[in-house]
Write a protein that holds these residues in place. Structure first.
Motif, short mmCIF file in Angstrom:
data_model
loop_
_atom_site.label_atom_id
_atom_site.label_comp_id
_atom_site.label_asym_id
_atom_site.label_seq_id
_atom_site.Cartn_x
_atom_site.Cartn_y
_atom_site.Cartn_z
N HIS A 134 -20.88 -27.22 18.03
CA HIS A 134 -20.47 -26.53 19.29
C HIS A 134 -20.13 -25.12 18.88
O HIS A 134 -19.62 -25.05 17.75
CB HIS A 134 -19.47 -27.53 19.73
N ASP A 136 -16.59 -22.65 20.59
CA ASP A 136 -15.82 -22.69 21.43
C ASP A 136 -15.65 -21.22 21.90
O ASP A 136 -15.18 -20.32 21.44
CB ASP A 136 -14.23 -22.84 20.30
N HIS A 190 -19.90 -25.00 14.80
CA HIS A 190 -19.42 -25.58 13.88
C HIS A 190 -19.17 -26.88 14.30
O HIS A 190 -19.38 -27.47 15.59
CB HIS A 190 -18.14 -24.95 13.51
N ARG A 216 -5.37 -21.53 19.02
CA ARG A 216 -6.01 -20.20 19.65
C ARG A 216 -5.18 -19.53 20.49
O ARG A 216 -4.25 -19.98 21.02
CB ARG A 216 -7.18 -20.87 20.38
#
Ligand code: MD3
Ligand code: FE
Length: 222
Positions: A134, A136, A190, A216
């Protein structure tokens, strides 16, 4: 050898531009403190859970969030798919840990300046759990992602920004490892195809399974 992947004396490896793996970055004491903190957040205010997917499935990984709550595919301050509670605040000590991670990964004393992560997704993998490939991309910020691994060793699959399939590079992530994903690697696909049960040291406080903390910057306000 013709490979783009090189290691320096300390074992830092730049897998791709901006993607740096630093094996053994966390001390055992730091791992123990992180396990204890994550255990607290896993209890509440919004308990750890298998995230529900929009088509009715659930993720095999269990996740608890701090700072902002993530569910597919948005950040909110409250855990509306869990119990509606406001998630725990993102602690300043974790901001500082994130800044030191950038300094060490990029070997640049100024690399952490201005880095203010405001959310972390804390993933727990039991022996069967995995995470499909996926990207992010809910964050409205290109700031780096800082990943810390504790417990069982896993295979981390680092792909490319174009497709969820090959080419990709498989890397083993071991307890204590740091991985930073910045620059051109920030929006790469990843995943975690495999965890090796029973490979972690119970001295971390984790009797089994794998814990991964990803900090994040959301780029959101409010
Ligand atoms: C590269 N977690 O939480 S950490 C996730 O080990 C996630 O639990 C994995 O993927 C885990 O989204 C992988 C490494 C990671 C995390 C976020 C990234 C790599 C990343 C975001 C952008 C690029
Ligand atoms: Fe991810």
């Amino acid at each position: 050898m013709g490979t783009a992947v090189t290691a320096d004396g300390a074992g830092r490896r730049e897998l791709a531009p901006g993607a740096v793996h630093v094996p053994g970055w966390l001390t055992m004491a730091q791992q123990q403190e992180l396990v204890a903190a994550c255990r607290g957040w896993a209890r509440g205010p919004a308990p750890i859970r298998h995230t529900k997917l929009p088509r009715g499935g659930v993720m095999s990984v269990q996740t608890v969030c701090i700072g902002w709550h993530w569910q597919p595919y948005a950040y909110t301050r409250t855990a509306d798919d869990v119990n509606g509670a406001r998630v725990a605040p993102f602690p300043h000590w974790m901001v500082e840990l994130g800044r030191r991670a950038l300094v060490d990964a990029y070997q640049d004393e100024t690399a952490g300046d201005g880095y203010t992560p405001d959310t972390a997704l804390i993933n727990f993998y039991d022996g069967q759990a995995k995470l499909g490939m996926h990207q992010d991309k809910e964050e409205r910020s290109g700031a780096p992602v800082v990943s810390l691994s504790i417990g069982d060793t896993c295979v981390f699959r680092f792909g490319n920004t174009e497709t969820r399939s090959k080419p990709y590079t498989d890397v083993e992530l071991v307890s204590g490892d740091l991985f930073v994903f910045g620059g051109a690697s920030r929006f790469a696909y990843h995943g975690v195809p495999k965890v090796y049960p029973g490979t972690g040291d119970p001295a971390t406080g984790l009797a089994g399974g794998r814990l991964n903390i990803t900090m994040r910057a959301t780029g959101l306000n409010g």
